[in-house]
Design a protein around this motif. Sequence first.
Motif, PDB file in Angstrom:
ATOM      1  N   ARG A 388       0.837  -1.184   0.000  1.00  0.00           N
ATOM      2  CA  ARG A 388       0.000   0.000   0.000  1.00  0.00           C
ATOM      3  C   ARG A 388       0.880   1.244   0.000  1.00  0.00           C
ATOM      4  NH1 ARG A 388      -2.533  -3.642  -1.028  1.00  0.00           N
ATOM      5  NH2 ARG A 388      -4.474  -4.418  -0.119  1.00  0.00           N
ATOM      6  N   GLY A 389       0.342   2.316  -0.519  1.00  0.00           N
ATOM      7  CA  GLY A 389       1.058   3.600  -0.495  1.00  0.00           C
ATOM      8  C   GLY A 389       1.957   3.842  -1.671  1.00  0.00           C
ATOM      9  N   LEU A 390       1.967   2.950  -2.672  1.00  0.00           N
ATOM     10  CA  LEU A 390       2.764   3.181  -3.865  1.00  0.00           C
ATOM     11  C   LEU A 390       1.950   4.131  -4.761  1.00  0.00           C
ATOM     12  CD1 LEU A 390       4.594   0.493  -6.046  1.00  0.00           C
ATOM     13  CD2 LEU A 390       3.816   2.700  -6.894  1.00  0.00           C
ATOM     14  N   VAL A 391       2.406   5.375  -4.832  1.00  0.00           N
ATOM     15  CA  VAL A 391       1.701   6.407  -5.596  1.00  0.00           C
ATOM     16  C   VAL A 391       2.382   6.565  -6.945  1.00  0.00           C
ATOM     17  CG1 VAL A 391       1.042   8.838  -5.696  1.00  0.00           C
ATOM     18  CG2 VAL A 391       0.953   7.589  -3.512  1.00  0.00           C
ATOM     19  N   VAL A 392       1.578   6.506  -8.000  1.00  0.00           N
ATOM     20  CA  VAL A 392       2.101   6.746  -9.349  1.00  0.00           C
ATOM     21  C   VAL A 392       1.625   8.121  -9.813  1.00  0.00           C
ATOM     22  CG1 VAL A 392       2.334   4.349 -10.023  1.00  0.00           C
ATOM     23  CG2 VAL A 392       0.151   5.488 -10.348  1.00  0.00           C
ATOM     24  N   ARG A 393       2.494   8.762 -10.569  1.00  0.00           N
ATOM     25  CA  ARG A 393       2.202  10.111 -11.064  1.00  0.00           C
ATOM     26  C   ARG A 393       2.537  10.161 -12.550  1.00  0.00           C
ATOM     27  NH1 ARG A 393       4.991  14.132  -7.347  1.00  0.00           N
ATOM     28  NH2 ARG A 393       3.310  13.419  -5.960  1.00  0.00           N
ATOM     29  N   VAL A 394       1.777  10.908 -13.309  1.00  0.00           N
ATOM     30  CA  VAL A 394       2.026  11.056 -14.748  1.00  0.00           C
ATOM     31  C   VAL A 394       2.097  12.523 -15.095  1.00  0.00           C
ATOM     32  CG1 VAL A 394       0.898   8.876 -15.356  1.00  0.00           C
ATOM     33  CG2 VAL A 394      -0.441  10.970 -15.280  1.00  0.00           C
ATOM     34  N   GLY A 395       2.631  12.795 -16.286  1.00  0.00           N
ATOM     35  CA  GLY A 395       2.740  14.173 -16.752  1.00  0.00           C
ATOM     36  C   GLY A 395       4.033  14.833 -16.319  1.00  0.00           C
ATOM     37  N   ALA A 396       4.117  16.112 -16.569  1.00  0.00           N
ATOM     38  CA  ALA A 396       5.323  16.872 -16.256  1.00  0.00           C
ATOM     39  C   ALA A 396       5.562  16.887 -14.755  1.00  0.00           C
ATOM     40  CB  ALA A 396       5.223  18.286 -16.781  1.00  0.00           C
ATOM     41  N   SER A 397       6.838  16.923 -14.374  1.00  0.00           N
ATOM     42  CA  SER A 397       7.198  16.925 -12.948  1.00  0.00           C
ATOM     43  C   SER A 397       6.715  18.201 -12.277  1.00  0.00           C
ATOM     44  CB  SER A 397       8.716  16.823 -12.795  1.00  0.00           C
ATOM     45  OG  SER A 397       9.168  15.635 -13.385  1.00  0.00           O
TER      46      SER A 397
END
Length: 397
Positions: A388-397
């Motif tokens: 749990r807690g694995l956050v994925v992010r997309v797009g520009a930093s």
Amino acid sequence: MNDHTEDPRKIPRPAAPGDCPVRRADDGTWEVRGHAQARAVLRSHDTVQAGLGVETVEKLPARVRRPVLYRDGPEHREDRRQTARYFTPRRVDEQYRGLMARVAESRLAELRATREAHLSELSFGMAIEVASAIIGLTSSRPGIRARLERFFPEKFGRPGLTSLSGIYWLVRQNVNWLNVYLADVRPAIRAHRREPRDDLISHLISEGCTDAEILGECLTFAAAGMVTTREFICVAAWHLFTDEALLERYRAADEPGRLAVLHEILRLEPVVGRLRRRTTAALDLAGADGPVTVPPGAVIEVFVDAANIDPRAVGSRPLSIRPGRAIDGGTGAAALSFGDGPHRCPGSNIAILETDVFLSRLLAMDGVRMASAPRVSFNNDIGGYEIRGLVVRVGAS
């Protein structure tokens, strides 16, 4: 890509007591860590299921049909034969691949909209929709994810009448059973009685199963098809996000190459790390110093995580991620991660393809990255983990 001797596993595993493929523990349980020995136990017709709640199921009245997970012998083999058609590679490819792609695109559309999400929630949504379609849970009221989250909680408990916490756990799970039945299983049964379909629930109805028996089978398949797939998607993504060479290989590969990567990760990170069997006759196994006889009535605990890194079966550098490695004994590229013998997981093809359909699309998104590392909790009864807690992010930093 990892190809050295240090341990790349994300899930901490207890050290084995030396090079001992079979040993009798102080509590009388026989511990099996060798790959060949584990395979022999799981394939033996002189063992039956132990663990996974079988003790509770055995207390049910004799007239109640046990879920397939808890049956053995000719009855179990016949049931597996009749349901095998739902899990063949051809059926998975022809009937479930399109479903998986649609569900993955839907889940990832949520990520594109929010730009950030918990992978455990995305993967659970994926696993629920795919498994529900295969089982036949397609008439549920809104909120199936929340109901299953409560039934398969992050913090594990142990039922019983010897403590307040045990009583609370028992009452809570009975309420959860009832909620899943009323909102998910009963509506599905009614819909299937009106209009039979080619899925598990229609098969169970045709076999004359009661509603309670169908509920038991649905929850068994839900645990196997939803919960374990969710965890594997998370651990596979964790490996890929943190190993640049492995990620490059996965992205550049065709589907067989990607599946080889996933099988190798699963070999190192089995979602269920412990399998238990009870002997019904004496069982001879190869020990470190010669043959060892396990007596009738003994409980054997198979350490899948240890057997999967036995160099006698998987070759040199057993802790390295080396997709396509040869594994002795015909257990498959993931070694014993799907079990073996009569109780080998029937949905192994579904789980691996579903993971690849989801991850190949996720990892092709612009700017995708792991925004925060996860935490890990354990179910020590099955050597299982929750990420749990694995956050994925997309797009520009």
